[in-house]
Design a protein around this motif. Structure first.
Motif: not given
Length: 324
Positions: A66-70, A203-218
């Motif tokens: 999880v990477a938060l940006t902004g 939370v993301l919209a009010d705080k002007h935070v972007g999000l980058r999600l990388t899922w590593h499956a089994q």
């Protein structure tokens, strides 16, 4: 190149000094470390040499990067009043979506402990980004000989739930002109899941935070999705402006044409020709094979959902079945 002599008894200072003189720079292919990074690498090599190769590789754990940006992540930090609600909203969203995917979504009843355990995320070391955190899913068992069918299915709930979160994130980019695809993905998840997704994206919209999600499956597959504050606001709007009516119970008669105990759903072609695609309550799900292809009478819970854009849709849940 010969191996260095064994380290002497540390209680004998003279023997230790003699060992150090004899072994100083004995390995010509490795220069003395000059920086903290080189020193750490040297210590790591020595540790691996001492431990030797592992007996067998450990099974990998599913991982969500999880990477938060902004603006809220200035200088690789983030305020706890942003991070805390975000992580709480993410965990609650994943767990409530898993319940909706694994059976009947509920509004007030507690989510079963087995689902909470199967979808529990744990924070680990951070990684370089605007602000990053690594979240791990539960350990995957090394052998499934002792796992019954219900437990085996629950192992995949986390993958399906996180996959749904990523689906919603991807669809939000297309929702600026038309919310229909986003509605179709979110509405069947039920009021509880929408409440938590709305809380997360608020939370993301009010705080002007972007999000980058990388899922590593089994299975080793990796999936990436990025969510901007504007897209988070779109999801928030759909979640907070969709309403569910009070459920009513009806009785229908028809043919059970298809059913899936894994996905807890069934299709009933009623005597009037209507095709009802419904979730199945847990007691019904366990006995679906007894009714497949038969004419049945079903008690069905019907909930009408009013979409954010003004449309409406009915959601069906089969509460009981009997052959007729």
């Amino acid at each position: 190149m010969t191996a260095a002599a064994s380290f002497p008894d540390p209680r004998d200072p003279e023997a230790v000094r003699r060992w150090m003189r004899e072994n100083q720079r004995s390995r010509a292919d490795r220069s003395a470390p000059r920086t903290p990074r080189e020193l750490a690498a040297s210590q790591h090599r020595r540790l691996l040499d001492r431990l030797g190769p592992p007996d067998e590789p450990r099974p990998s754990r599913r991982r969500l990067d999880v990477a938060l940006t902004g603006d809220s992540t200035h200088q690789h930090t983030v305020r706890l009043d942003v991070l805390g609600p975000f992580l709480d909203g993410l965990q609650s969203s994943v767990t409530s979506i898993a319940q909706a995917l694994g059976g009947r979504p509920t509004t007030h009843a507690p989510i079963p402990q087995a689902i909470r355990e199967a979808t529990a995320l744990s924070a680990a070391a951070t990684f370089p980004s605007s602000f990053g955190v690594v979240l791990y899913g539960p350990e995957w068992p090394t052998t499934d000989d002792w796992i019954d069918d219900e437990e085996r299915e629950s192992l995949h709930l986390l993958d399906e739930a996180v996959g749904t979160v990523l689906n919603v994130s991807d669809l939000s980019k297309e929702a600026e002109q038309d919310d229909s695809s986003l509605n179709e993905e979110l509405i069947p998840l039920g009021a509880r899941a929408l409440k938590h997704m709305g809380k997360l994206t608020r939370v993301l919209a009010d705080k002007h935070v972007g999000l980058r999600l990388t899922w590593h499956a089994q299975n080793g597959r990796t999936r990436l999705s990025e969510l901007s504050p504007a897209s988070a606001s779109r999801i928030q709007y759909v979640c907070e402006h969709s309403s569910y009516s009070e459920a009513e119970i009806v009785t229908v008669a028809g043919w059970l044409g298809s059913a899936s105990a894994i996905h807890a759903n069934a299709e009933i072609r009623t005597d009037s020709g209507e095709l009802i695609r419904a979730k199945t309550d847990e007691p019904v799900t366990r006995r679906l094979s007894e009714y497949f292809g038969n004419r049945v009478e079903a008690r069905v819970e019907v909930t009408t959902v009013h979409y954010a854009g003004g449309r409406e849709r009915k959601i069906y849940t089969v509460l009981s079945l009997r052959n007729t």
